[in-house]
Scaffold this active site. Structure first.
Site, PDB file in Angstrom:
ATOM      1  N   VAL A   3       0.857  -1.183   0.000  1.00 16.48           N
ATOM      2  CA  VAL A   3       0.000   0.000   0.000  1.00 16.48           C
ATOM      3  C   VAL A   3       0.893   1.232   0.000  1.00 16.48           C
ATOM      4  CG1 VAL A   3      -1.947  -1.135   1.134  1.00 16.48           C
ATOM      5  CG2 VAL A   3      -0.233   0.010   2.521  1.00 16.48           C
ATOM      6  N   ALA A   5       3.018   4.310   0.942  1.00 16.26           N
ATOM      7  CA  ALA A   5       3.789   4.558   2.159  1.00 16.26           C
ATOM      8  C   ALA A   5       3.115   5.613   3.033  1.00 16.26           C
ATOM      9  CB  ALA A   5       5.204   5.007   1.794  1.00 16.26           C
ATOM     10  N   ASN A  31       7.825   0.808  -0.565  1.00 21.19           N
ATOM     11  CA  ASN A  31       8.986   1.671  -0.322  1.00 21.19           C
ATOM     12  C   ASN A  31       8.683   2.537   0.895  1.00 21.19           C
ATOM     13  OD1 ASN A  31      10.655   0.850  -2.361  1.00 21.19           O
ATOM     14  ND2 ASN A  31      10.098   2.490  -3.766  1.00 21.19           N
ATOM     15  N   SER A  57      12.405  -4.874  -5.714  1.00 20.47           N
ATOM     16  CA  SER A  57      12.850  -4.172  -6.906  1.00 20.47           C
ATOM     17  C   SER A  57      12.688  -5.067  -8.123  1.00 20.47           C
ATOM     18  CB  SER A  57      14.321  -3.774  -6.750  1.00 20.47           C
ATOM     19  OG  SER A  57      14.750  -3.041  -7.865  1.00 20.47           O
ATOM     20  N   GLY A  58      12.398  -4.460  -9.243  1.00 17.95           N
ATOM     21  CA  GLY A  58      12.304  -5.243 -10.471  1.00 17.95           C
ATOM     22  C   GLY A  58      11.263  -4.725 -11.425  1.00 17.95           C
ATOM     23  N   LYS A 111      16.953  -0.875   0.402  1.00 19.20           N
ATOM     24  CA  LYS A 111      16.152  -0.492  -0.766  1.00 19.20           C
ATOM     25  C   LYS A 111      16.294   1.008  -1.032  1.00 19.20           C
ATOM     26  CE  LYS A 111      12.871  -0.546  -3.921  1.00 19.20           C
ATOM     27  NZ  LYS A 111      13.091  -0.705  -5.293  1.00 19.20           N
ATOM     28  N   HIS A 114      19.581   1.441  -2.690  1.00 24.65           N
ATOM     29  CA  HIS A 114      19.401   0.931  -4.061  1.00 24.65           C
ATOM     30  C   HIS A 114      18.738   1.994  -4.933  1.00 24.65           C
ATOM     31  CE1 HIS A 114      17.873  -1.774  -7.267  1.00 24.65           C
ATOM     32  NE2 HIS A 114      16.749  -1.112  -7.098  1.00 24.65           N
ATOM     33  N   ASN A 115      17.640   2.590  -4.435  1.00 22.59           N
ATOM     34  CA  ASN A 115      16.933   3.616  -5.201  1.00 22.59           C
ATOM     35  C   ASN A 115      17.824   4.826  -5.446  1.00 22.59           C
ATOM     36  OD1 ASN A 115      14.640   2.069  -5.383  1.00 22.59           O
ATOM     37  ND2 ASN A 115      13.512   3.175  -3.827  1.00 22.59           N
ATOM     38  N   GLU A 118      20.144   4.072  -8.233  1.00 23.12           N
ATOM     39  CA  GLU A 118      19.401   4.053  -9.494  1.00 23.12           C
ATOM     40  C   GLU A 118      19.064   5.471  -9.955  1.00 23.12           C
ATOM     41  OE1 GLU A 118      16.211   0.984 -11.086  1.00 23.12           O
ATOM     42  OE2 GLU A 118      15.378   2.238  -9.485  1.00 23.12           O
ATOM     43  N   LYS A 189       5.813  11.496  -5.426  1.00 22.25           N
ATOM     44  CA  LYS A 189       4.599  10.904  -4.865  1.00 22.25           C
ATOM     45  C   LYS A 189       4.695  10.725  -3.357  1.00 22.25           C
ATOM     46  CE  LYS A 189       6.119   6.306  -6.235  1.00 22.25           C
ATOM     47  NZ  LYS A 189       5.787   5.093  -6.928  1.00 22.25           N
TER      48      LYS A 189
END
Length: 195
Positions: A3, A5, A31, A57-58, A111, A114-115, A118, A189
């Site tokens: 859902v 965050a 996230n 992730s993916g 994560k 990771h973000n 990216e 967002k």
């Protein structure tokens, strides 16, 4: 659960816990800010439940072929979900793309990192595009060729691969290239905000 965050996660937990029994596990695959995960884990454990925050992730390919997962939270809970996430995760030469990261909000923290990497990659790609296009004068077909060539070497990645495709994508309805019609504006967002 997956859902939005923030407050929706808390509301969902409040509803779920009404129907759960001691020892049950809640897994938040969204996230989420890692400190929120730690707060929720403490709250849920106070009710005799287990809580995990799991970075996933993916994107579209992960949905089809298995994601990379970064579970964190209750180590006891991970023992129960490990056989499931090991099978669901993307499978590569050296095994499934999942490993228990650590207690608390560790999975969501990894994560977040990771973000960040990216997003940094995407910024570098956009800067390279701008320099090659504006300063170098390369047109879309030439840009696509450069990105495609980069994707054959040490820069090989999904983001470079799709950049070659994107810069060469034509607008079939209005003519021209789609990338040239993107409005130079950003938004958020709310999942990456700091407190």
């Amino acid at each position: 659960m997956l859902v939005q965050a923030g407050a929706p996660v808390d509301a969902t937990i409040d509803k779920l816990t009404q129907y759960m029994e001691p020892g049950d596990i809640i897994i938040d695959g969204g996230n989420e800010w890692y400190e929120n995960t730690e707060r929720r884990k403490a709250k849920v454990e106070g009710l005799g439940l287990r809580y995990m925050g799991m970075g996933v992730s993916g994107g579209e390919e992960g949905a089809r072929r298995g994601p990379s997962m970064m579970p964190g939270g209750s180590p006891e809970a991970y023992k129960y979900i490990e056989p499931i996430v090991t099978k669901v995760a993307a499978q590569v030469d050296d095994g499934p793309c999942v490993m228990y990261i650590g207690d608390g909000g560790a999975g969501n923290y990894v994560k977040m990192v990771h973000n960040g990497i990216e997003y940094g990659d995407m910024q570098l790609i956009s800067e390279a595009y701008d320099i090659l296009n504006v300063v170098g004068g390369l047109d879309n077909e030439e840009l696509a060729a450069v990105f495609a060539e980069w994707n054959k070497g040490e820069l090989q990645s999904f983001l470079i691969e799709i950049s070659a495709i994107i810069v060469n994508k034509k607008d079939e309805e209005a003519g021209g290239y789609l990338v040239d019609k993107i409005v130079d504006r950003t938004g958020a967002k709310g999942t990456g905000g700091l407190k």
